[in-house]
Write an enzyme that holds these catalytic residues in place. Structure first.
Site, PDB file in Angstrom:
ATOM      1  CG  ASP A  66      -6.146  14.024   3.372  1.00  0.00           C
ATOM      2  OD1 ASP A  66      -5.584  13.160   3.716  1.00  0.00           O
ATOM      3  OD2 ASP A  66      -6.437  14.399   2.145  1.00  0.00           O
ATOM      4  CE1 TYR A 157      -0.265  -0.042   3.389  1.00  0.00           C
ATOM      5  CE2 TYR A 157       0.044  -2.315   3.123  1.00  0.00           C
ATOM      6  CZ  TYR A 157      -0.389  -1.507   3.896  1.00  0.00           C
ATOM      7  OH  TYR A 157      -0.959  -1.889   5.096  1.00  0.00           O
ATOM      8  CE  LYS A 161       1.231   0.642   6.958  1.00  0.00           C
ATOM      9  NZ  LYS A 161       0.919   1.462   8.194  1.00  0.00           N
TER      10      LYS A 161
END
Length: 272
Positions: A66, A157, A161
């Site tokens: 993970d 997110y 990015k």
């Protein structure tokens, strides 16, 4: 110099269980490079490994790890001590939620930053020195058009990015004269299982097997990636996302955020 002699004998693909990660692993194997496959689900990784072994003669190593958990890189490094890693691909880190920042636990954002920012940085720092010493190798870090500007429902997110894009560009600036190819590969909508599940859950497609409107085929992404490994630091895949970047680049930052916010609201409205 063959592809395998330049980028082999082993590649490490993080996020290799399905979608672009699995396809990239297949592409590397087809080019004669042995592949370390990393994702959370051992059974799925074993299936990808079996498909590669059936189609090619390369070796594989499947590691169920993970990447959002502390110690992930130490586990990967320990498992690959005896392997010469000449190519690193990092394509883990999709966002399955698309929810407001304050509507999700902060631990989810922390895990996103760990998986999308900290781990690829650590992996590059671990494997790149040997590539530089050999004066050959490659690094591909998958980014997203979400990183072009901030907007609602993808706060952590999009920020992660943006980090990936700039990190890849800066790493290219440092390493490209050392014989190591670095490429930040920026994707828009891509026809992956993760995107299909998200759009199905939001009512935007009738079945998780349907192709989301405007989504680029995975094979097209992989073809462009391999064709442009030496065209770093950044390569943007797909006409729609290229057009979006050009449009956003013509706007002020405030205007870009407003445009992304409007697009997010429209997406949420169509999901309702």
């Amino acid at each position: 110099m063959t592809f395998a002699s330049k980028y082999g004998p082993w590649a490490l693909v993080a996020g290799a269980s399905d979608g672009v990660g699995a396809a990239f692993a297949h592409g590397l194997a087809e080019r004669g490079v042995n592949v370390v496959l990393i994702a959370r689900r051992q059974s799925v990784l074993e299936q990808v490994a079996a498909e590669i072994k059936t189609a090619t003669s390369v070796e594989t190593l499947a590691l169920a790890i993970d990447l959002a958990r502390p110690g992930a890189v130490e586990s990967i490094a320990a498992a690959t001590t005896d392997l010469e890693i000449g190519f690193l691909v990092y394509c883990a880190g999709a966002d399955p939620n698309f929810k407001p920042f304050l509507a999700t636990p902060v631990e989810a954002a922390e895990a996103m930053v760990q998986r999308n920012c900290v781990v690829p940085m650590q992996l590059c720092h671990h494997y790149a020195p040997a590539m530089v010493e050999r004066r050959r190798g490659g690094i591909v870090i998958f980014g997203s058009g979400a990183g072009f500007a901030g907007g609602p429902n993808m706060v952590a997110y999009a920020a992660s990015k943006a980090f990936d894009m700039v990190f890849a560009e800066a790493l290219w600036a440092e390493l490209h004269d050392s014989g190591v190819d670095v490429l930040g590969l920026i994707l828009g909508k891509t026809n992956t299982p993760a995107l299909r599940e998200l759009e199905y859950s939001r009512g935007q497609i009738a079945s998780p097997d349907d192709v989301p409107p405007g989504a680029v085929p995975v094979d097209d992404v992989i073809d462009e990636a391999f064709a442009n490994l030496t065209n770093g630091p950044t390569w943007i895949v797909g006409e729609d996302i290229c057009a979006a970047m050009q449009l956003l680049g013509s706007l002020t930052r405030n205007q870009a955020v407003e445009l992304i916010s409007q697009a997010s609201a429209a997406a949420m409205g169509s999901a309702g």
